[in-house]
Design a protein around this motif. Structure first.
Motif, short mmCIF file in Angstrom:
data_model
loop_
_atom_site.label_atom_id
_atom_site.label_comp_id
_atom_site.label_asym_id
_atom_site.label_seq_id
_atom_site.Cartn_x
_atom_site.Cartn_y
_atom_site.Cartn_z
N VAL A 1 -3.39 -3.90 -7.47
CA VAL A 1 -3.75 -4.58 -6.23
C VAL A 1 -3.68 -6.10 -6.47
O VAL A 1 -3.23 -6.71 -5.45
CB VAL A 1 -5.37 -4.08 -6.01
CG1 VAL A 1 -5.86 -4.90 -4.88
CG2 VAL A 1 -5.30 -2.74 -5.33
N THR A 2 -4.21 -6.49 -7.65
CA THR A 2 -3.85 -8.05 -7.84
C THR A 2 -2.31 -8.19 -7.84
O THR A 2 -2.27 -9.42 -7.28
CB THR A 2 -4.64 -8.17 -9.36
OG1 THR A 2 -5.70 -7.88 -9.34
CG2 THR A 2 -4.27 -9.70 -9.64
N ARG A 3 -1.47 -7.56 -8.38
CA ARG A 3 -0.07 -8.00 -8.45
C ARG A 3 0.30 -8.06 -6.75
O ARG A 3 1.10 -8.88 -6.45
CB ARG A 3 0.84 -7.14 -9.22
CG ARG A 3 0.39 -7.51 -10.63
CD ARG A 3 1.40 -6.53 -11.55
NE ARG A 3 0.99 -6.73 -13.02
CZ ARG A 3 0.17 -6.11 -13.78
NH1 ARG A 3 -0.22 -5.06 -13.28
NH2 ARG A 3 -0.09 -6.33 -14.95
N SER A 4 -0.27 -6.87 -6.14
CA SER A 4 0.23 -6.73 -4.62
C SER A 4 -0.33 -8.02 -4.00
O SER A 4 0.31 -8.55 -2.85
CB SER A 4 -0.28 -5.54 -4.16
OG SER A 4 0.24 -4.61 -4.73
N SER A 5 -1.65 -8.24 -4.34
CA SER A 5 -2.39 -9.67 -3.38
C SER A 5 -1.40 -10.92 -3.86
O SER A 5 -1.25 -11.57 -2.70
CB SER A 5 -3.67 -9.57 -3.95
OG SER A 5 -4.50 -8.59 -3.71
N LEU B 1 -1.99 -1.62 -0.50
CA LEU B 1 -1.80 -0.51 -1.44
C LEU B 1 -0.51 0.03 -1.25
O LEU B 1 -0.02 0.47 -0.15
CB LEU B 1 -2.81 0.59 -1.36
CG LEU B 1 -4.06 0.18 -1.54
CD1 LEU B 1 -5.26 1.32 -1.45
CD2 LEU B 1 -4.32 -0.58 -2.90
N GLY B 2 0.26 0.21 -2.33
CA GLY B 2 1.46 0.78 -2.35
C GLY B 2 1.25 2.33 -2.50
O GLY B 2 0.03 2.88 -2.97
N PRO B 3 2.32 3.24 -2.58
CA PRO B 3 2.00 4.57 -2.71
C PRO B 3 1.29 4.81 -3.99
O PRO B 3 0.45 5.90 -3.97
CB PRO B 3 3.38 5.20 -2.53
CG PRO B 3 4.23 4.36 -2.06
CD PRO B 3 3.58 2.99 -2.08
N GLU B 4 1.75 4.36 -5.25
CA GLU B 4 1.08 4.70 -6.50
C GLU B 4 -0.30 4.31 -6.44
O GLU B 4 -1.11 5.05 -6.94
CB GLU B 4 1.73 4.19 -7.61
CG GLU B 4 3.05 4.73 -7.84
CD GLU B 4 3.73 4.06 -9.09
OE1 GLU B 4 3.13 3.25 -9.69
OE2 GLU B 4 4.95 4.39 -9.24
N GLN B 5 -0.51 3.05 -5.75
CA GLN B 5 -1.88 2.63 -5.92
C GLN B 5 -2.89 3.50 -4.85
O GLN B 5 -4.03 3.87 -4.95
CB GLN B 5 -2.14 1.31 -5.41
CG GLN B 5 -1.46 0.22 -6.21
CD GLN B 5 -0.94 -0.83 -5.80
OE1 GLN B 5 -1.46 -1.34 -4.48
NE2 GLN B 5 -0.31 -1.78 -6.35
N ARG B 6 -2.21 3.94 -3.77
CA ARG B 6 -3.30 4.78 -2.85
C ARG B 6 -3.47 6.13 -3.60
O ARG B 6 -4.46 6.70 -3.48
CB ARG B 6 -2.13 5.23 -1.58
CG ARG B 6 -2.08 3.92 -0.75
CD ARG B 6 -1.49 4.57 0.71
NE ARG B 6 -1.42 3.37 1.47
CZ ARG B 6 -2.15 2.90 2.45
NH1 ARG B 6 -3.35 3.42 2.35
NH2 ARG B 6 -2.15 1.73 3.08
N ALA B 7 -2.43 6.95 -4.32
CA ALA B 7 -2.74 7.93 -5.06
C ALA B 7 -3.94 7.81 -5.92
O ALA B 7 -4.73 8.66 -6.04
CB ALA B 7 -1.42 8.48 -5.85
N GLU B 8 -3.71 6.46 -6.69
CA GLU B 8 -4.85 6.12 -7.69
C GLU B 8 -6.16 6.22 -7.16
O GLU B 8 -7.29 6.58 -7.53
CB GLU B 8 -4.54 4.83 -8.60
CG GLU B 8 -5.37 4.51 -9.70
CD GLU B 8 -5.71 5.77 -10.51
OE1 GLU B 8 -6.48 5.74 -11.31
OE2 GLU B 8 -4.66 6.29 -11.03
#
Length: 369
Positions: free
Chosen positions: A210-214, A249-256
């Motif tokens: 999330v930090t990197r996405s932000s 959130l990307g797909p991997e982050q949503r799954a996590e």
């Protein structure tokens, strides 16, 4: 001689966040001094009484035996400002390791940006401080006293007083009922001493992404940022469950996030089932409390703006956790009993996945064969 790497900057100015939250939080219900003294004493007594009941009803065994008359951790009766201060400690204890891990990928944060983050977090904590009755915090004590410290139970006195008044509940019963829920959480972490670090690790993995996405979003055009916020609010107005992370959130982050949510659903649902399982023999008005509290939890009669705000902040997602987790616990107990359910606390691999929370039979097949 090797020069040690500089410490990672904190995510935000936590001292300022605590000060802002404490200043903005409304004081809540008030009473004469003697009534407040009785409230504090009653909550402390209820917290102590609840320990034996949850040990009996859950059938769980703490990794470190509880001494006769002892508790599962420190008990703090706090006001709303005290609750916000405790939670800034807890949040920092969870996020500082993440910031250390991603420091190389995140550009330095200016003092102004850290203060802006403090204002945002402080304002959110001030808002939430009016809604929390109790909370078992397995992390804040570590920040205050070191890694080996036990968790602490926070009981928010003005909120307990306000709810028992507004719902016309028997004070002694309601205070014990609240403490049964929170002491069940304390027992979960005492029975599974690996659980706190397991959650920190999973949340850390999520927050790293999330930090990197932000950071990437911060560099995006203003139009794109506004569109993300707009879509999130629109989904909330339509009645969909959203969280503050939606939109980045990307797909991997949503799954996590779904897997973390499954564990939280287990913790909340298990505590909800066990607090009621103690039954009317101990909490005489438990059925009345549950009926009235569920109506309050559903927000019946709440203003439309409040309902939307709850959804945007992820509060409705929290309510869904109670129900999904409770349904999982009841379904597992029907098949393998309470002892079979307690296998969930034996190791991280026995925690339910997001799919298994919705399909308890799949968890039973995987764990019990």
């Amino acid at each position: 001689m090797t020069t040690p790497a500089p410490a990672a900057e904190p995510l935000l100015d936590w001292t300022a966040a605590a000060q802002i939250a404490a200043r903005v939080a409304r004081p809540g219900a008030t009473a004469p001094r003697d009534e407040l003294d009785e409230l504090v004493a009653g909550l402390r007594a209820a917290a102590g009484d609840a320990v034996g009941h949850v040990l009996d009803v859950t059938g769980m065994t703490p990794a470190t035996p509880v001494p006769a008359g002892g508790g599962l951790g420190e008990v703090l009766v706090v006001d709303r400002a005290g609750w916000t201060r405790a939670n800034t400690q807890s949040m920092r204890a969870m996020t500082d390791p993440v910031m250390a891990a991603v420091a190389a990928d995140v550009p330095p944060t200016s003092a102004a940006a850290r203060l802006a983050g403090a204002a945002e977090v402080g304002g959110l904590l001030a808002l939430l401080s009016g809604r929390v009755l109790g909370q078992f915090d397995p992390y804040g004590a570590r920040a205050a006293a070191g890694p080996g410290a036990n968790g602490r139970l926070l009981l928010v006195a003005p909120n307990v007083l306000q709810v028992e008044r507004s719902l016309s509940l028997r004070p002694r019963d309601f205070r014990l009922w609240v403490c049964l829920h929170e002491q069940t959480h304390a027992l979960q972490f005492a029975t599974a001493p690996w659980l706190a670090d397991h959650l920190v690790g999973r949340v850390g993995d999520l927050m790293s992404g999330v930090t990197r996405s932000s950071v990437a979003m911060a560099r995006a055009p203003l139009r794109e940022k506004v569109a993300v916020v707009g879509r999130t609010v629109l989904r909330a107005v339509r009645g969909e469950l959203v969280t503050p992370l939606d939109g980045i959130l990307g797909p991997e982050q949503r799954a996590e996030l779904e897997e973390i949510t499954a564990v939280m659903a287990l913790l909340e649902g298990h505590a909800d089932v066990m607090m009621d399982a103690v039954g009317p023999r101990v909490v005489r008005s438990v059925r009345t409390i549950r009926a009235r509290f569920e109506k309050r939890r559903d927000g019946e009669g709440a203003p439309a703006l409040d309902v939307v705000l709850r959804r945007v902040l992820g509060m409705d997602a929290k309510l869904a956790q109670y129900r999904d987790g409770a349904a999982f616990v009841r379904a597992v107990e029907e098949r393998v009993g309470r002892d079979g359910l307690n296998a969930v606390w034996s190791e991280p691999g026995h925690l339910p996945s997001a799919r298994e929370i919705a399909d308890p039979r799949a968890w039973v097949r995987r764990v019990h064969g």
